[in-house]
Design a protein around this motif. Structure first.
Motif, PDB file in Angstrom:
ATOM      1  N   LEU A 222       4.082  -1.642 -11.046  1.00 10.22           N
ATOM      2  CA  LEU A 222       4.877  -0.755 -10.195  1.00 10.22           C
ATOM      3  C   LEU A 222       6.320  -0.623 -10.681  1.00 10.22           C
ATOM      4  O   LEU A 222       7.116   0.092 -10.073  1.00 10.22           O
ATOM      5  N   GLY A 223       6.647  -1.322 -11.761  1.00 11.84           N
ATOM      6  CA  GLY A 223       7.936  -1.129 -12.427  1.00 11.84           C
ATOM      7  C   GLY A 223       9.146  -1.347 -11.547  1.00 11.84           C
ATOM      8  O   GLY A 223       9.243  -2.360 -10.846  1.00 11.84           O
ATOM      9  N   ASP A 224      10.045  -0.378 -11.551  1.00 13.46           N
ATOM     10  CA  ASP A 224      11.329  -0.504 -10.849  1.00 13.46           C
ATOM     11  C   ASP A 224      11.294   0.004  -9.409  1.00 13.46           C
ATOM     12  O   ASP A 224      12.341   0.148  -8.780  1.00 13.46           O
ATOM     13  N   PRO A 229       7.555  -4.716  -3.105  1.00 14.08           N
ATOM     14  CA  PRO A 229       7.113  -5.858  -2.289  1.00 14.08           C
ATOM     15  C   PRO A 229       6.374  -5.411  -1.030  1.00 14.08           C
ATOM     16  O   PRO A 229       5.359  -6.017  -0.649  1.00 14.08           O
ATOM     17  N   ILE A 230       6.854  -4.346  -0.404  1.00 15.31           N
ATOM     18  CA  ILE A 230       6.197  -3.821   0.801  1.00 15.31           C
ATOM     19  C   ILE A 230       4.835  -3.251   0.439  1.00 15.31           C
ATOM     20  O   ILE A 230       3.838  -3.474   1.140  1.00 15.31           O
ATOM     21  N   THR A 231       4.774  -2.514  -0.671  1.00 10.63           N
ATOM     22  CA  THR A 231       3.523  -1.889  -1.121  1.00 10.63           C
ATOM     23  C   THR A 231       2.469  -2.953  -1.431  1.00 10.63           C
ATOM     24  O   THR A 231       1.308  -2.839  -1.024  1.00 10.63           O
ATOM     25  N   ILE A 232       2.875  -3.995  -2.147  1.00  9.62           N
ATOM     26  CA  ILE A 232       1.914  -5.036  -2.529  1.00  9.62           C
ATOM     27  C   ILE A 232       1.436  -5.803  -1.301  1.00  9.62           C
ATOM     28  O   ILE A 232       0.247  -6.134  -1.177  1.00  9.62           O
ATOM     29  N   SER A 233       2.345  -6.090  -0.388  1.00  6.91           N
ATOM     30  CA  SER A 233       1.946  -6.766   0.859  1.00  6.91           C
ATOM     31  C   SER A 233       0.927  -5.927   1.623  1.00  6.91           C
ATOM     32  O   SER A 233      -0.075  -6.449   2.134  1.00  6.91           O
ATOM     33  N   LYS A 234       1.191  -4.613   1.683  1.00  3.10           N
ATOM     34  CA  LYS A 234       0.281  -3.702   2.386  1.00  3.10           C
ATOM     35  C   LYS A 234      -1.077  -3.679   1.699  1.00  3.10           C
ATOM     36  O   LYS A 234      -2.122  -3.631   2.363  1.00  3.10           O
ATOM     37  N   LEU A 274      -9.192  -6.604  -8.683  1.00  2.00           N
ATOM     38  CA  LEU A 274      -8.838  -5.876  -7.461  1.00  2.00           C
ATOM     39  C   LEU A 274      -7.386  -5.407  -7.508  1.00  2.00           C
ATOM     40  O   LEU A 274      -7.054  -4.319  -7.024  1.00  2.00           O
ATOM     41  N   ALA A 275      -6.518  -6.228  -8.093  1.00  2.00           N
ATOM     42  CA  ALA A 275      -5.123  -5.817  -8.260  1.00  2.00           C
ATOM     43  C   ALA A 275      -5.035  -4.598  -9.184  1.00  2.00           C
ATOM     44  O   ALA A 275      -4.253  -3.668  -8.944  1.00  2.00           O
ATOM     45  N   GLU A 276      -5.851  -4.593 -10.249  1.00  3.64           N
ATOM     46  CA  GLU A 276      -5.894  -3.433 -11.150  1.00  3.64           C
ATOM     47  C   GLU A 276      -6.407  -2.194 -10.416  1.00  3.64           C
ATOM     48  O   GLU A 276      -5.899  -1.086 -10.619  1.00  3.64           O
ATOM     49  N   VAL A 277      -7.407  -2.384  -9.552  1.00  2.00           N
ATOM     50  CA  VAL A 277      -7.916  -1.268  -8.745  1.00  2.00           C
ATOM     51  C   VAL A 277      -6.814  -0.732  -7.845  1.00  2.00           C
ATOM     52  O   VAL A 277      -6.594   0.481  -7.752  1.00  2.00           O
ATOM     53  N   GLY A 278      -6.094  -1.648  -7.180  1.00  2.00           N
ATOM     54  CA  GLY A 278      -5.001  -1.237  -6.313  1.00  2.00           C
ATOM     55  C   GLY A 278      -3.922  -0.487  -7.062  1.00  2.00           C
ATOM     56  O   GLY A 278      -3.423   0.555  -6.590  1.00  2.00           O
ATOM     57  N   LEU A 279      -3.566  -0.971  -8.242  1.00  2.00           N
ATOM     58  CA  LEU A 279      -2.539  -0.313  -9.057  1.00  2.00           C
ATOM     59  C   LEU A 279      -3.000   1.088  -9.453  1.00  2.00           C
ATOM     60  O   LEU A 279      -2.216   2.046  -9.423  1.00  2.00           O
ATOM     61  N   HIS A 280      -4.275   1.212  -9.816  1.00  2.31           N
ATOM     62  CA  HIS A 280      -4.847   2.507 -10.185  1.00  2.31           C
ATOM     63  C   HIS A 280      -4.756   3.489  -9.019  1.00  2.31           C
ATOM     64  O   HIS A 280      -4.342   4.647  -9.189  1.00  2.31           O
ATOM     65  N   LEU A 281      -5.123   3.031  -7.820  1.00  6.17           N
ATOM     66  CA  LEU A 281      -5.086   3.896  -6.644  1.00  6.17           C
ATOM     67  C   LEU A 281      -3.657   4.306  -6.289  1.00  6.17           C
ATOM     68  O   LEU A 281      -3.384   5.468  -5.981  1.00  6.17           O
ATOM     69  N   ILE A 282      -2.752   3.350  -6.330  1.00  5.79           N
ATOM     70  CA  ILE A 282      -1.362   3.626  -5.948  1.00  5.79           C
ATOM     71  C   ILE A 282      -0.723   4.633  -6.907  1.00  5.79           C
ATOM     72  O   ILE A 282       0.023   5.519  -6.493  1.00  5.79           O
ATOM     73  N   ASN A 289      -0.885   7.194   2.667  1.00  6.81           N
ATOM     74  CA  ASN A 289      -2.116   7.393   3.418  1.00  6.81           C
ATOM     75  C   ASN A 289      -3.327   7.574   2.510  1.00  6.81           C
ATOM     76  O   ASN A 289      -4.441   7.164   2.859  1.00  6.81           O
ATOM     77  N   GLU A 290      -3.112   8.173   1.337  1.00  6.41           N
ATOM     78  CA  GLU A 290      -4.221   8.444   0.432  1.00  6.41           C
ATOM     79  C   GLU A 290      -4.762   7.162  -0.201  1.00  6.41           C
ATOM     80  O   GLU A 290      -5.968   6.933  -0.229  1.00  6.41           O
ATOM     81  N   TRP A 291      -3.883   6.318  -0.736  1.00  6.29           N
ATOM     82  CA  TRP A 291      -4.385   5.129  -1.408  1.00  6.29           C
ATOM     83  C   TRP A 291      -4.893   4.093  -0.410  1.00  6.29           C
ATOM     84  O   TRP A 291      -5.850   3.357  -0.702  1.00  6.29           O
ATOM     85  N   THR A 292      -4.267   4.026   0.762  1.00  7.75           N
ATOM     86  CA  THR A 292      -4.771   3.084   1.770  1.00  7.75           C
ATOM     87  C   THR A 292      -6.138   3.540   2.287  1.00  7.75           C
ATOM     88  O   THR A 292      -7.013   2.703   2.545  1.00  7.75           O
TER      89      THR A 292
END
Length: 363
Positions: A222-224, A229-234, A274-282, A289-292
């Motif tokens: 997620l870079g800069d 932190p909020i996104t990853i927690s979510k 799963l983290a890679e999947v999440g990064l791909h979706l985000i 709303n779309e990635w969640t």
């Protein structure tokens, strides 16, 4: 006494041999200790060949943390030359250690630290006046030097990766992972903060190092983005209820040991995939709303017996977690959930499928 280096020293006795502890200015580290002649065969040396990558890593650590670095003592011996210890009259163990300028001192332990110190001092000269403790022994010959090297390294036990990461106060991902574990009941209850490899009978399912590695994928990816932190927690808050095995664990319907034996949800390769999947979706669906929405509908058969894992994550009956295994597992999860692969993922998938095809030339 102009032909001697002179240091305040603490004298001791170990294995019936005299020992001395001195604080050596970093500026003298490169001058006082002779380098191992790597042209000699291994059996004629008392040290291994220096790993320059390790040297650079230690030097960077010193340079990045000039106000808080800590270096363990060097262990050395006097190969040739004269040393004299003049004891204090009132405190015989304290005194002045004099080492002749022509003395040849060699290291039992700490050659990488020694080389790194020289690099660091060259880049930040103010470090020259700081000190490192040197534990000095008498010369007992090459065979004794080799044995001491072996004893030091064979008896050393490295701490588990989990506890090393847990205690690293400088790492943002460590700080985030600590807070995430406290916030999510599943992780708080079932994460072993100290061990990297869980005992067979452990009631824990996750390791700190495994969750850290998964978070690191998201953090770097997620870079800069200041909101990461909020996104990853979510991401974790949404994901946890999507994994049936994790929900069953929280409901006491299954034991951790059984999951470790039967399900890939108990293994770090899956958390990283799963983290890679999440990064791909985000990245593909930046709208929250779309990635969640896509994550909430995540579905997968996590059984180790699922044929889709064979060759991707399970090879010869064993779980593998190289970077390639993680990405191949990511591909399988995305494809099962009808999420399009990107070009890099598709190229890896095509390569994998070719290796899995039977050899048409086989008899």
């Amino acid at each position: 006494m102009q032909n001697f280096y002179s240091f305040s020293a603490l004298a001791g006795l170990q294995a019936r041999q005299a020992t001395f502890a001195v604080n050596l200015p970093l500026s003298l580290v490169g001058k006082l200790f002779s380098k191992e002649d790597i042209s000699l065969p291994a059996h004629e040396r008392s040290q291994r060949i220096i790993n320059q990558g390790r040297v650079n890593q230690i030097a960077k650590y010193i340079l990045d943390n000039p106000n808080s670095y800590v270096l363990p003592p060097l262990v050395a011996y006097v190969r040739t030359g004269e040393i004299k210890f003049e004891a204090n009259k009132d405190y015989p163990q304290l005194g002045e250690l004099k080492i002749s300028l022509s003395a040849d001192l060699a290291l039992f332990d700490g050659q990488h630290r020694c080389a790194a110190i020289q690099l660091a001092v060259a880049k930040k000269p103010f470090l020259a006046d700081e000190t490192i403790t040197v534990y000095l022994l008498a010369n007992q010959g090459l065979s004794a030097a080799q044995q001491i090297f072996a004893d030091i390294n064979m008896n050393a036990v490295k701490p588990a990766q989990s506890i090393k990461l847990l205690y690293n106060q400088r790492d943002q991902v460590t700080a985030f992972t600590k807070s995430m574990i406290k916030e999510i009941p599943l992780f708080e209850k079932y994460t072993d903060l100290e061990r990297t490899n869980l005992p067979t009978t452990s009631d824990k399912l996750f390791t700190f190092s495994g969750l850290y590695q998964a978070n690191q994928i998201l953090w770097k990816g997620l870079g800069d983005d200041p909101s990461k932190p909020i996104t990853i927690s979510k991401f974790w808050e949404i994901l946890v209820p999507c994994i049936d095995e994790w929900e069953q664990l929280m409901d006491f319907a299954v034991h951790s040991e059984l999951l470790r034996n039967q399900s890939l949800t108990a293994h770090s390769v899956t958390w990283m995939a799963l983290a890679e999947v999440g990064l791909h979706l985000i990245k593909r669906r930046p709208n929250h709303n779309e990635w969640t929405f896509a994550l909430e509908r995540l579905d997968m058969n996590w059984s180790r017996q699922n044929p889709v894992w064979q060759g991707r994550v399970i090879l010869g009956g064993k779980i593998c977690k190289t970077r390639k295994n993680i990405l191949l597992m990511t591909n399988a999860i995305l494809q099962h959930n009808r999420i399009e692969l990107n070009k890099t993922q598709q190229a890896l998938e095509d390569e994998f499928l070719k290796t899995m095809q039977p050899d048409s030339n086989a008899a």
